[in-house]
Motif scaffolding. Structure first.
Motif: not given
Length: 121
Positions: A19-44
């Protein structure tokens, strides 16, 4: 369709994620199958299955995901050079987890169209 997904388990800390980011509404974490040097998923944190399920009531939440993407781009040094943000919908759109999520890809130049094979219509 159950609202319990792998993303729900990540939100609830039932399974690990980088997990690289979290707030009350969302969470972001690195993708387990990255398609770019930086690939994260941002979810509600609230489950919404597909783009088709977005309503006027949760439109601000979906907009917040893009605010998080812009914040991450600035923090990680990708804002100036650019990045790509994609949300897939259903099977033909490439969605595999039925909890909406932005794919944020950065760290290399992106081409268009994104796939090498020719579009068949």
């Amino acid at each position: 369709m159950s609202t319990e997904t792998i993303f729900t388990k990540i939100i609830n800390r039932e399974i690990p994620a980088d997990i690289i980011y979290e707030d009350e509404q969302a969470l972001a974490f690195t993708d387990i199958n990255p398609q770019a040097p930086f690939h994260v998923l941002i979810i509600p944190k609230s489950p919404i299955a597909t783009i088709n399920d977005v309503t006027t009531e949760n439109a601000a939440l979906v907009g917040h995901l893009y605010v998080v993407a812009a914040k991450l781009a600035k923090e990680h040094g990708f804002a100036e050079d650019g990045y790509r943000v994609v949300m897939n919908c259903n099977g033909h759109g490439g969605q595999t987890v039925y909890h909406i999520h932005l794919h944020m890809l950065a760290g290399k130049a992106m081409g268009w169209p994104p796939y090498q094979d020719k579009l068949k219509v």
